[in-house]
Enzyme design. Structure first.
Site, mmCIF file in Angstrom:
data_model
loop_
_atom_site.group_PDB
_atom_site.id
_atom_site.type_symbol
_atom_site.label_atom_id
_atom_site.label_comp_id
_atom_site.label_asym_id
_atom_site.label_seq_id
_atom_site.Cartn_x
_atom_site.Cartn_y
_atom_site.Cartn_z
ATOM 1 N N HIS A 25 -6.826 83.199 0.676
ATOM 2 C CA HIS A 25 -5.915 83.732 -0.283
ATOM 3 C C HIS A 25 -6.455 83.943 -1.483
ATOM 4 O O HIS A 25 -6.566 82.915 -2.267
ATOM 5 C CB HIS A 25 -4.588 82.769 -0.256
ATOM 6 C CG HIS A 25 -3.621 83.251 -1.255
ATOM 7 N ND1 HIS A 25 -2.793 84.320 -1.136
ATOM 8 C CD2 HIS A 25 -3.417 82.855 -2.439
ATOM 9 C CE1 HIS A 25 -1.779 84.502 -2.102
ATOM 10 N NE2 HIS A 25 -2.243 83.267 -3.122
ATOM 11 N N ASP A 42 -5.858 85.132 -5.457
ATOM 12 C CA ASP A 42 -4.829 85.547 -6.269
ATOM 13 C C ASP A 42 -5.532 86.667 -7.313
ATOM 14 O O ASP A 42 -6.587 86.516 -7.886
ATOM 15 C CB ASP A 42 -4.511 84.556 -7.109
ATOM 16 C CG ASP A 42 -3.433 83.749 -6.488
ATOM 17 O OD1 ASP A 42 -2.622 83.832 -5.825
ATOM 18 O OD2 ASP A 42 -3.878 82.182 -6.500
ATOM 19 N N ASP A 48 2.174 83.492 -0.384
ATOM 20 C CA ASP A 48 2.336 82.690 -1.587
ATOM 21 C C ASP A 48 3.327 83.292 -2.427
ATOM 22 O O ASP A 48 3.441 82.851 -3.734
ATOM 23 C CB ASP A 48 1.042 82.539 -2.042
ATOM 24 C CG ASP A 48 0.977 81.813 -3.333
ATOM 25 O OD1 ASP A 48 1.722 80.320 -3.263
ATOM 26 O OD2 ASP A 48 0.262 81.733 -4.258
ATOM 27 N N HIS A 102 1.605 88.300 -7.640
ATOM 28 C CA HIS A 102 2.750 87.040 -7.691
ATOM 29 C C HIS A 102 2.157 86.044 -8.828
ATOM 30 O O HIS A 102 2.946 85.057 -8.829
ATOM 31 C CB HIS A 102 3.218 86.554 -6.339
ATOM 32 C CG HIS A 102 1.745 85.996 -5.718
ATOM 33 N ND1 HIS A 102 1.024 86.530 -4.556
ATOM 34 C CD2 HIS A 102 1.173 84.881 -5.962
ATOM 35 C CE1 HIS A 102 0.093 85.943 -4.256
ATOM 36 N NE2 HIS A 102 -0.073 84.684 -5.051
HETATM 37 ZN ZN LIG Z 1 -1.254 83.152 -4.783
#
Ligand SMILES: [Zn+2]
Length: 1001
Positions: free
Chosen positions: A262, A264, A374, A578
């Site tokens: 994951h 970001d 997430d 996000h």
């Molecule tokens: Zn995240």
């Protein structure tokens, strides 16, 4: 028998830590190291490789915050190592607990081909297995000295989050740069012992399996000669082979492991660093796929794929090869893993359009699953959008973070506002960074709520957030867990394979209706107000740009800016990531976002202006045209059309008895007292007061706001315990605009200037705040005389209801919630709306008055916060907001006024009235986009939805000759053939139904 578990478990830990793990690399020789520190931002690979480095020694400090250092390591494999496995160990000064949150590197060969990424859990580069001896080794490391923002004492304010404030102090100390012999037998023994030791601790003490493992571990430890681990590791493993080969119980939980990182797209690092993070992780994962035939890796966020393609073509070549083999799989089908609360209808749709189209164009792949592990809660408009995009499944685990209520299912159907149901899975492993630890696997099996009717769950496996991905250790553990007594089984699978199995075994899963509210991170609806305004403004401008560019293309042959709009959409979509739109990134990210949004606005204003001028006729005519971008007629101008201006009715402003002013325009009479508070907002047509008796609206309230953790993300419920009403005014006077009242207040180190005026049935309130508070929450309150069980707030393609009461913990936990353009509440026959141009957070509470037993329902919009982590200066400075109270509003009025406040009329010199490209004859059916088809065919695309929550019949009439029409999905692919009668199509829509039509000219 005596219980000696503690003794054996402690022995296992010490022998592993102090003897066996160190023996994985029994011999090593140092590499020569030199370094060149790039003077500013990252440089191209060729420049880094050709720079002249200076010597640096292990133990030396390096790395100013956000710097880039190019290390060159050289050495010769000792001749006596011939026949053995050799690796380079490159430790930039890592803390093993912080993969992705500190320094990182990407290793290149001298010719510039990437080898692998470096992070705390991946410090090795294979030199040879086996080597011949005498090989010359030369490697280059592009090392990023990203500072630690989230430290062991978390959430402390830091200036390290922006290169402009971070200083130049070196952040790291070069730790180890060696060539080393890799002893695979010892490494395998480590994995055996870790898997068994971790499994053992999860098993019941009453069961035989736990003791069988314990005794086997003991025998293995007995077989290890602590002075000759390398010579005895293989023999020790033989004692473990038996307990590692007994198969799982038939009822064992089945875990589909999906290799994952994951990443970001921005968070505690800027966007530009994510480009490199993705390159590092994808380099590691393509290397791991070559080594491990069973392993499968899934990567979401088309934007991140596009970055690899654009910036690292040599890595991209490896990725595309692995995709073709079906082992590196695109997942998710969105441009980024966006927030889903705040993005508007069209933006949420375009996340899928651009995400899916990228994977289709590059690989011909269309996946069915939406991958949002997430994201901070899921708006109830999303299921319909997922379906309209041609997808049908959703994965997230974030709801496990809810602080109050435990969600009752892990696999279920999620039903949205229009009734669309999406097959949804919450991995019970409760993390998107699974590392194949025994405790994680056991937790997934124990935690799974759908036992008895379902058996499969998914585990996203690999280091995430800051990237890193799956490690060879995780793959080795998974291999042992494939079919092991006492454990859930683990199989590497694609998300699609998992969903196929999960759906097949669970034909009638339970249903959850309405939003998936995250009972945490509620302040992400407010933090970093300028980022949020930038998003809302960009969404509105994109609507206008597409509408007028399409109109000008059809009406005047004006060129349609396909590529420009495509690029701008992708920029806006990226910023809905996000941690960007929610305001939870470092200062650097939000500072850049503000500039990016300004550039987007300037460019879109140019597109709109050029299109409108192309439509407006003679600019020297002396005439003026008003362009109405809203989906409803306004001041006599049709929706999506332009016509001459009409004078607005005047507002009478007079002094109020007892101080203050009265505004009256014949529709609405508003009393503003000597403190600048709204004492009355009287609907003259309905003869009905809006403001609760004895209360005042337009009341600014300020709360202390210091959450227990996650400062930019969280507001904790106790913030409400303390409140200060800002009732003292410096000035209450007629404003510069006729019929307006100006109110000025000072508080703390801040100042507010408001302007109140009437427009039709609307009380417009513009608020300018010069905000210099710390850890405070600013709300604007409207205590309304309304008795309602529930209220509505706008979501994507419709609105969702929430309770005004707190009967259960589920309702109580929603003490801060999301709205788009409006919040609306009503009693039968009369309602009131509050619309806004850029705020998302709000709360609604209710009380019963002693005076008349009536109900006061108080709606408060959230204006500003001032958290100090991760951006210590969050929201400091000047902000401008516009809100409007609409007494007497139906839900339809709320929808319409919400559009109006976000889409101001534009005036352009000219004399040619512009007829709309499409008209709809029912106000309940609202157009969200008019554009030309993305395929360049010149077809007109119209998207609309039923906005009142009821059934609607409507006639759509094209304002141009139409030769064909089809209903399409969001990607503009035909799905149905509506009946065309001339230029008209008759439609019946379900409540909130979303429709896309393609009209061929
Ligand atoms: Zn995240």
């Amino acid at each position: 028998m005596h219980d000696d578990r503690n003794l054996v478990e402690a022995r296992l830990k010490r022998v592993l830590d102090e003897r066996i793990r160190p023996a994985v690399y029994p011999e090593s020789v140092p590499l020569e190291v030199a370094v060149w520190h790039a003077p500013g931002e990252p440089v191209p690979v060729a420049e880094g490789l050709s720079a002249v480095p200076e010597p640096i020694a292990v133990g030396d400090r390096w790395g100013a915050p956000w710097g880039t250092s190019w290390f060159t390591v050289t050495g010769t494999v000792p001749a006596e190592w011939a026949g053995r496995s050799v690796e380079a160990i490159l430790d930039l000064g890592f803390d093993e607990n912080m993969p992705g949150f500190q320094c990182e590197g990407l290793v290149y060969r001298p010719d510039g081909t990437p080898v692998k990424g470096l992070n705390p859990r991946n410090q090795w580069i294979r030199v040879g297995a086996p080597v011949e001896g005498g090989e010359e080794v030369r490697l280059h490391i592009e090392a990023a000295s990203n500072p630690v923002i989230l430290d062991y004492h978390p959430f402390l304010p830091t200036t390290l989050g922006d290169k402009e404030t971070a200083g130049t102090e070196p952040q790291y100390r070069l730790a180890r740069m060696d060539l080393a012999v890799f002893d695979e037998a010892v490494w395998q023994l480590v994995i055996d012992l870790e898997v068994l030791g971790e499994l053992m601790r999860e098993l019941p003490v009453e069961g035989a399996r736990r003791w069988e493992i314990l005794r086997a571990v003991e025998r293995a430890l007995d077989a290890v000669d602590l002075q000759d681990v390398n010579g005895t590791a293989a023999a020790a493993r033989e004692h473990l082979a038996g307990v590692l080969s007994t198969p799982a119980e038939p009822s064992a939980h089945r875990i589909s492991a999906v290799g994952h990182a994951h990443i970001d797209s921005a968070w505690l690092w800027p966007l530009r660093e994510t480009v490199r993070k993705v390159a590092r992780t994808t380099s590691n994962m393509t290397a791991l796929l070559e080594d491990e035939p069973d392993f499968v890796f899934a990567m979401s966020q088309a934007q991140q794929w596009a970055w690899v393609k654009e910036h690292r073509p040599e890595v991209w070549a490896r990725v595309t090869k692995a995709v073709a083999a079906g082992r590196f799989v695109p997942t998710g089908g969105m441009w980024v893993e966006s927030d889903t609360n705040m993005p508007g209808s069209e933006a949420m749709a375009r996340q899928f359009v651009h995400g899916k189209r990228f994977f289709l164009d590059e690989f011909g792949i269309e996946n069915d699953e939406v991958w949002l592990p997430d994201t901070f809660g899921f708006a109830a408009g999303l299921p319909q959008i997922i379906k309209a995009a041609g997808s049908k499944r959703l994965l997230t685990q974030k709801i496990s973070w809810s602080q109050t209520n435990k969600f009752p299912h892990h696999t279920f159907l999620w039903e949205g506002i229009d009734g669309t149901r999406i097959f949804t899975h919450f991995p019970p492993v409760d993390t998107y960074n699974c590392s194949m630890k025994g405790s994680e696997i056991a937790h997934a099996a124990r935690n799974f709520k759908d036992k008895g009717v379902a058996r499969h769950s998914l585990a996203p496996t690999g280091w995430g957030d800051g990237g890193g991905g799956t490690t060879r250790e995780m793959v080795a553990k998974a291999a042992r867990l494939r079919d092991l007594e006492g454990s859930a089984t683990v199989t590497w699978e694609t998300p699609a394979d998992f969903f196929a199995k999960a759906e097949a075994e669970y034909p009638n899963p339970p249903v959850w209706v309405g939003e998936l509210y995250l009972e945490l991170h509620r302040a992400t609806l407010t933090s970093q107000a300028k980022t949020k305004q930038g998003n809302r403004r960009s969404e509105s401008l994109l609507r206008e740009a597409e509408l007028w560019a399409a109109t000008a293309a059809v009406r005047a042959g004006h060129p349609y800016p396909y590529e420009q709009l495509d690029r701008i959409w992708k920029t806006v979509l990226l910023h809905q990531f996000h941690d960007i739109l929610p305001g939870s990134s470092i200062a650097w990210v939000h500072r850049e976002a503000e500039r990016t949004y300004a550039a987007v606005a300037e460019e879109l204003d140019g597109v709109i202006d050029a299109a409108q001028r192309a439509l407006a006729g003679d600019p020297a005519s002396g005439g003026q045209l008003v362009f109405n971008s809203a989906p409803h007629a306004r001041h006599g101008v049709a929706a999506g059309g332009a016509a001459g201006p009409v004078a607005d009715s005047a507002t009478d402003l007079r002094p109020r008895q007892g101080g203050g002013y009265v505004l009256d325009n014949g529709l609405l009479r508003v009393e503003i007292d000597e403190h600048g508070l709204v004492r009355s907002a009287y609907d003259l047509a309905a003869e009905r007061e809006s403001v609760a008796p004895g209360k005042a609206a337009n009341l600014l309230q300020i709360h202390p706001d210091f959450p227990n953790m996650w400062d930019a993300w969280d507001v904790d419920e106790f913030y409400r315990n303390t409140v200060t009403d800002l009732v003292d005014a410096d000035e209450v006077a007629p404003g510069d605009e006729p019929g307006s009242v100006r109110v000025v207040r000072s508080f703390g180190r801040s100042k507010v200037v408001q302007s109140l005026s009437l427009s039709g049935r609307r009380l417009d309130i513009s608020t300018e705040v010069d905000w210099h508070e710390t850890e405070k929450f600013l709300k604007l309150a409207f205590p309304l005389d309304v008795h309602a069980e529930r209220y509505a707030s706008e979501s994507q393609y419709g609105h969702a209801h929430r309770a005004t009461h707190t009967n259960t913990s589920w309702e109580a936990a929603k003490f801060e919630a999301c709205n788009h353009r409006f919040v609306h509440m009503e009693e039968p026959g009369w309602g009131v709306a509050l619309v806004n141009d850029s705020t998302y957070g709000h709360d609604v509470t209710r009380t019963v008055r002693a005076s008349d037993s009536g109900t006061t329902t108080t709606l408060r919009v959230s204006l500003l916060r001032a958290p100090r982590f991760p951006d210590p200066e969050t929201d400091q400075g000047v902000h401008r907001f516009r809100h409007a109270l609409v007494p007497g509003a139906t839900i339809g009025d709320a929808v319409r006024e919400g559009y109006f406040i976000n889409l101001p009329e534009r005036r352009v010199p000219g004399d040619a009235e512009v007829a709309p490209l499409v008209t709809l004859d029912n106000d309940a059916v609202v157009v969200t986009a008019v554009k030309l088809a993305d395929d360049g065919s010149g077809d007109v695309i119209v998207r609309f939805h039923e906005a009142h929550g009821g059934r609607a019949k409507a006639k759509l009439t094209a304002g141009f000759p139409v030769t064909g029409a089809s209903a399409t999905d969001l990607l503009e692919r035909p799905i149905a053939q509506p009946r065309l009668e001339g230029d008209t199509i008759s439609l019946t829509l379900r409540p909130f139904e979303l429709v896309t039509l393609r009209l061929t000219r």
